[in-house]
Write an enzyme that holds these catalytic residues in place. Structure first.
Site, PDB file in Angstrom:
ATOM      1  NE  ARG A   1     -41.300  34.527 -27.051  1.00  8.06           N
ATOM      2  CZ  ARG A   1     -42.932  34.427 -26.802  1.00  8.06           C
ATOM      3  NH1 ARG A   1     -43.500  34.129 -26.384  1.00  8.06           N
ATOM      4  NH2 ARG A   1     -43.074  34.427 -28.194  1.00  8.06           N
TER       5      ARG A   1
ATOM      6  CG  ASN B   1     -40.190  39.801 -33.728  1.00  6.52           C
ATOM      7  OD1 ASN B   1     -38.903  39.661 -35.212  1.00  6.52           O
ATOM      8  ND2 ASN B   1     -40.323  39.457 -33.290  1.00  6.52           N
TER       9      ASN B   1
ATOM     10  CE  LYS C   1     -37.980  36.976 -36.108  1.00  8.32           C
ATOM     11  NZ  LYS C   1     -38.232  36.943 -35.195  1.00  8.32           N
TER      12      LYS C   1
ATOM     13  CD  GLU D   1     -40.575  33.497 -35.645  1.00  5.81           C
ATOM     14  OE1 GLU D   1     -40.173  35.150 -35.358  1.00  5.81           O
ATOM     15  OE2 GLU D   1     -40.143  31.956 -35.335  1.00  5.81           O
TER      16      GLU D   1
ATOM     17  NE  ARG E   1     -31.935  36.738 -34.546  1.00  7.18           N
ATOM     18  CZ  ARG E   1     -33.286  36.115 -34.218  1.00  7.18           C
ATOM     19  NH1 ARG E   1     -34.345  36.392 -34.515  1.00  7.18           N
ATOM     20  NH2 ARG E   1     -33.286  35.190 -32.924  1.00  7.18           N
TER      21      ARG E   1
ATOM     22  NE  ARG F   1     -38.545  26.819 -37.397  1.00  8.76           N
ATOM     23  CZ  ARG F   1     -39.210  26.920 -36.200  1.00  8.76           C
ATOM     24  NH1 ARG F   1     -40.328  26.717 -35.540  1.00  8.76           N
ATOM     25  NH2 ARG F   1     -38.445  28.651 -35.441  1.00  8.76           N
TER      26      ARG F   1
ATOM     27  CE  LYS G   1     -33.325  31.817 -32.898  1.00 10.19           C
ATOM     28  NZ  LYS G   1     -34.907  32.489 -31.724  1.00 10.19           N
TER      29      LYS G   1
ATOM     30  CG  ASP H   1     -36.794  29.317 -32.122  1.00  6.33           C
ATOM     31  OD1 ASP H   1     -36.287  29.763 -31.151  1.00  6.33           O
ATOM     32  OD2 ASP H   1     -38.379  29.372 -31.335  1.00  6.33           O
TER      33      ASP H   1
ATOM     34  CD  GLU I   1     -39.266  32.195 -27.206  1.00  3.54           C
ATOM     35  OE1 GLU I   1     -38.280  32.644 -27.720  1.00  3.54           O
ATOM     36  OE2 GLU I   1     -40.018  31.469 -27.980  1.00  3.54           O
TER      37      GLU I   1
ATOM     38  CD1 TRP J   1     -47.025  27.549 -36.180  1.00  2.35           C
ATOM     39  CD2 TRP J   1     -44.692  29.082 -36.223  1.00  2.35           C
ATOM     40  NE1 TRP J   1     -46.931  28.901 -36.251  1.00  2.35           N
ATOM     41  CE2 TRP J   1     -46.375  29.414 -36.986  1.00  2.35           C
ATOM     42  CE3 TRP J   1     -43.433  29.976 -37.098  1.00  2.35           C
ATOM     43  CZ2 TRP J   1     -46.311  30.971 -36.992  1.00  2.35           C
ATOM     44  CZ3 TRP J   1     -44.289  30.343 -37.013  1.00  2.35           C
ATOM     45  CH2 TRP J   1     -45.073  31.251 -37.099  1.00  2.35           C
TER      46      TRP J   1
HETATM   47  C1  GCU Z   1     -38.410  32.701 -30.732  1.00  3.98           C
HETATM   48  C2  GCU Z   1     -39.727  33.831 -30.327  1.00  3.98           C
HETATM   49  C3  GCU Z   1     -40.213  35.061 -31.188  1.00  3.98           C
HETATM   50  C4  GCU Z   1     -38.879  35.111 -31.383  1.00  3.98           C
HETATM   51  C5  GCU Z   1     -37.973  34.585 -32.260  1.00  3.98           C
HETATM   52  C6  GCU Z   1     -36.256  34.912 -33.204  1.00  3.98           C
HETATM   53  O1  GCU Z   1     -39.816  32.089 -32.119  1.00  3.98           O
HETATM   54  O2  GCU Z   1     -40.236  33.309 -29.875  1.00  3.98           O
HETATM   55  O3  GCU Z   1     -40.297  35.422 -30.212  1.00  3.98           O
HETATM   56  O4  GCU Z   1     -38.697  36.968 -32.395  1.00  3.98           O
HETATM   57  O5  GCU Z   1     -37.339  33.445 -31.921  1.00  3.98           O
HETATM   58  O6  GCU Z   1     -35.500  34.872 -32.537  1.00  3.98           O
HETATM   59  O7  GCU Z   1     -36.553  35.921 -33.686  1.00  3.98           O
END
Ligand code: GCU
Length: 841
Positions: free
Chosen positions: A184, A226, A303, A307, A340, A356, A380, A385, A413, A562
């Site tokens: 981002r 990530n 995290k 994902e 997280r 979700r 969050k 998201d 984002e 998703w």
């Molecule tokens: C969003 C974002 C991702 C990020 C994710 C997160 O989905 O698009 O790039 O990794 O949030 O909060 O981990």
């Protein structure tokens, strides 16, 4: 400019109006003099005593900052000195309470100070200013607060305040990758990493720490959630230590994101099972190595099971076990684990109970009370998201025996990627001020995250930021109000959005009343406008969730796992999240709130489609049908974005040219792109519902000439997908070295704006030239320099417009557009709009 040849009175006016070119790098720390600077002089001594001489100490930075700030704000040329002589009068004293008491005894410092708090006082009889922190950081925060007050021109003659932060967690999370890019990224590459290593030049990192410190931020996670496990190599740890060195003088702790599978991915173990003794000891020794290099490190951000990121689920271990392994390793060093709550799985849309939004509570509730005391669950603000509107995450009310913090996203984002103005504090405050009414007692989210409501020691806020090498930090001058606002709210969630933006404008652009009013109006209107054209009634941001998260692409929400579904069909849209007939999400709230969201009758309109599946013809509380609300809101939103251009233009001459032009370019872009949003969304839902707009606007464009209807040479029609991203579903692209599109204009003689709607594709810079009867009106290049994530397709991301203003047109004139493609960009055109004054189309 040589001042010597300028008359003194003129030089004075220059100083007062303060319109030097600025590149934004000073952010809100410009220290420009307020109009009443001379009245403040008498209350600001010109000697500063710093009660700590270690150059890396925050108190030392505080002293330097104070000298620099005062000299600039009060126009004192080098006339403020830092002294070691502890005089008892006419001096500014900066230090911790301990240092102060040792040096001066107990003069009026009976105030109790804790955490990062500070005491700020002007002693009228001794003519002293006391800036005393509970700790070193507190003293530094006190200096920044004092300088803020001076720069705002506030009365400092009666100062006597104690300020304490809402909670100890005031973090930012940069999503920087080790290659030097940022996830981002809209404001340039990483200030921390390049080519897989920590950058050699960390000047900007140090400057960023100063900016963070000025708004009370005490920790920065420098790498992406990530995470890349190679960050933990010995040489990278040495590099991290260098970042910590430039953070330290500003009281900012370095923290890092951790790859849960690092023991295996990087450490060479055969497992990363969090209870395996070899894994436990691997982490123990890694943490020791980190703290040996960086003794004041903040901690880890994790995290996991999300994902594609590894986590404890791989070994059937609980989230608490996953978090606690790090907590135990970090505890001896006072380190913190930010774990997280963004944990969810892919789901099947045909399952009407799947949701979700339910995930976080389902995953975390069973483990409340099992997390160690140095774990903070980072939640969050909403359950999905960072969408344009979401209800408050119910997890805040569920975790009563666990420390929690609220995560927000300064990086825009889903919200225009710093190319649309969206001032976010009002959005964040919606959650901070939301009362979950746990056990029927007042339970505002801000009191939960501060630790007050459930008696927790740790808590606060974290923000995803995307500061980069761009001189403006975020790629956009106006986007900086979000970073500033985040800091202000993380310190004190009671602050109002209006108060924050006013302060920010004064500090960033000066004290001109008109400047303050216009930027405040634009900012306060910006989130509602963006919501109006990007996703109404709680349907979420209807952006391309599978690609860039930027332009409109509503169909990407459905038909995949998703879980950001809209469940759109020809009768209606929205998710039924009620307990009685839907996914049961509303039942995750405490009873009073659950009851409110359970039925449409008691759900506020702005979340109607979040909680309920409604027919297009369903009447909202406003009296409008759902579909008409969509149509009206989109037209209104795009109109507001267009107004921003004239509002901004009204500040010409009141702001330095560099920032004025830069913002103007962005506002013009936003005005054009909001029309892309508007048309895409209304056409999409008109196509589904077949219900006409009662005001006759949708699908009716009397001022447009469709490119495909023009006489084409070298250009050919192109069916755009998604269909709604092109007027009349069709654009044209050059299939040769150059393309020409010609039309005869049949508008009454007059002066018009000529808007060329085209697509700006990544991978090429096409050239367009517009002629009227063989005379060039002007030309432009397509260039993806605005900073948002680009697209390689003709779609709602690449769609944009260029407008030529005040063109004299006569009926029968010939309009010709010559497009020259470049690279992957085939000089695409959608339409030309010939706009009479005041018309938006
Ligand atoms: C969003 C974002 C991702 C990020 C994710 C997160 O989905 O698009 O790039 O990794 O949030 O909060 O981990």
């Amino acid at each position: 400019m040589r001042l010597s040849v300028i008359p003194i009175w003129l030089a004075f006016i220059f100083l007062l109006t303060d319109i030097r070119a600025e590149d934004g790098s000073a952010a809100w720390l410009r220290y420009a003099p307020p109009p009443n600077a001379h009245q403040l002089q008498q209350y600001v001594p010109n000697k500063i005593a710093i009660l700590n001489g270690t150059v890396t100490s925050p108190v030392f930075s505080a002293g330097k900052e104070l000298k620099q700030g005062i000299e600039s704000i009060l126009h004192r040329n080098n006339a403020t000195s830092i002294t070691s002589h502890l005089s008892r009068t006419d001096i500014i004293i900066v230090g911790t309470l301990d240092q102060f008491t040792k040096a001066y005894g107990n003069i009026g410092s009976e105030t109790k100070l804790e955490g990062d708090s500070f005491w700020l006082k002007y002693d009228t009889s001794l003519k002293n200013v006391y800036i005393i922190g509970a700790d070193q950081r507190g003293a530094l925060y006190g200096v920044f607060e004092y300088l803020r007050l001076l720069a705002l021109g506030s009365d400092v003659s009666k100062l006597n305040v104690v300020r304490a932060p809402m909670g100890p967690i005031r973090w930012v999370n940069q999503w920087d990758n080790m290659g030097g890019d940022i996830t981002r990224e809209y404001g340039g590459d990483s200030i921390f990493f390049s080519n897989g290593n920590i950058s050699q030049n960390l000047t900007r990192a140090g400057q960023f720490a100063r900016i963070l410190s000025s708004i009370g931020i005490n920790s920065c996670v420098v790498n992406n959630v990530n995470a890349n496990a190679t960050l933990l190599s010995s040489s990278n740890i040495q590099g991290l230590a260098r970042i910590a060195d430039v953070f330290r003088p500003w009281g900012v702790q370095l923290s890092i994101s951790i790859d849960f599978a690092a023991p295996q991915d990087f450490g060479g173990l055969s497992t990363y099972d969090p209870v395996d003794p070899t894994v436990v000891s691997w982490w123990d020794s890694k943490v020791k190595e980190l703290y040996t290099a960086i003794p004041d490190m903040g901690g880890f951000l994790i995290k996991a099971d999300s994902e594609g990121q590894a986590g404890p689920a791989q070994y059937n271990r609980t989230l608490a076990q996953g978090a606690n392994i790090f907590a135990d390793a970090l505890a001896p060093f006072n380190g913190i684990v930010m774990y997280r709550a963004f944990v969810y799985n892919q789901l099947n849309e045909s399952d009407m109970k799947a949701d979700r939004a339910n995930a976080a509570v389902q995953f975390f509730q069973p483990f409340d009370g099992q997390f160690r005391d140095n774990v903070v669950v980072q939640i969050k603000n909403g359950p999905i998201d960072f969408q344009v509107r979401e209800p408050t995450s119910p997890l805040f009310g569920v975790l009563q025996k666990t420390n929690v913090a609220m995560e927000v996203e300064v990086a825009q984002e889903y919200l225009g990627q710093q190319c649309h103005l969206v001032y976010l504090p009002p959005l964040w405050k919606l959650t901070l001020d939301f009362d979950l009414q746990v056990d029927n007692k007042p339970s505002k989210v801000r009191d939960i995250i501060s630790g007050k409501r459930f008696n927790r020691a740790l808590g606060g806020m974290a923000a995803v930021t995307n500061v980069g090498l761009n001189s403006t930090w975020l790629g956009s001058h106006l986007a900086m109000s979000n970073l500033y606002g985040y800091g202000r709210l993380a310190w004190d969630a009671d602050s109002s959005s209006e108060e924050i933006i006013q302060d920010w404008i004064r500090l960033t652009f000066g004290h001109d009343q008109k400047v303050i009013q216009v930027i405040q109006d634009m900012s306060m209107q910006s989130w509602p406008a963006y919501e109006n054209y990007s996703g109404n009634l709680g349907i979420q941001t209807l952006t391309d969730i599978l690609y860039t998260h930027f332009g409109p692409n509503p169909q990407t929400a459905d038909g995949n796992g998703w879980g950001q579904w809209t469940r759109t069909d020809k009768y209606g849209l929205g998710m039924d999240r009620s307990v009685s007939t839907g996914t049961g999400f509303s039942g995750q709230y405490p009873p009073k709130v659950a009851k409110m969201y359970e039925t449409f009758e008691t759900t506020p309109d702005e979340l109607a489609l979040w909680f309920h599946h409604l027919n297009y013809t369903h009447k909202l509380h406003s009296g409008k049908t759902v579909i008409q609300h969509f149509y009206d809101a989109h037209y209104e939103g795009a109109q507001t974005a267009a107004n921003f251009v004239s509002m901004w233009k009204s500040l010409d001459g009141k702001i330095d040219a560099e920032r004025f032009e830069d913002v103007l370019e962005r506002q013009v872009y936003q005005a054009g792109h909001s029309i892309v949003w508007r048309d895409s969304i209304v056409n999409y839902f008109y196509n589904w519902s077949g219900i006409p707009d009662t005001h006759g606007r949708v699908g009716h464009h009397p001022y447009r000439i469709e490119a495909e209807s023009m006489k084409l040479e070298g250009y050919a029609p192109y069916k755009v997908s998604p269909f709604e991203a092109a007027s009349n579903f069709t654009a044209i692209t050059v299939n040769n070295t150059v393309g020409t599109a010609t039309a005869t204009l049949k508008y009454p003689d007059g002066v018009y704006d000529v808007a060329v709607q085209y697509y700006d594709l990544y991978g090429g810079t096409s050239h367009y030239e517009i002629y009227l009867n063989n005379n060039s009106v002007g030309s432009f290049y397509s260039n993806t320099t605005m900073g948002h994530t680009p697209s390689v397709y003709l779609d709602g991301i690449s769609a944009t417009r260029h407008t030529f203003h005040s063109v004299n047109i006569k009926s029968g004139d010939t309009l010709r557009i010559v497009g020259t493609p470049d690279g992957n960009d085939p000089a695409p055109l959608d339409y030309v709009a010939i706009l009479p004054p005041g018309i938006l189309d």
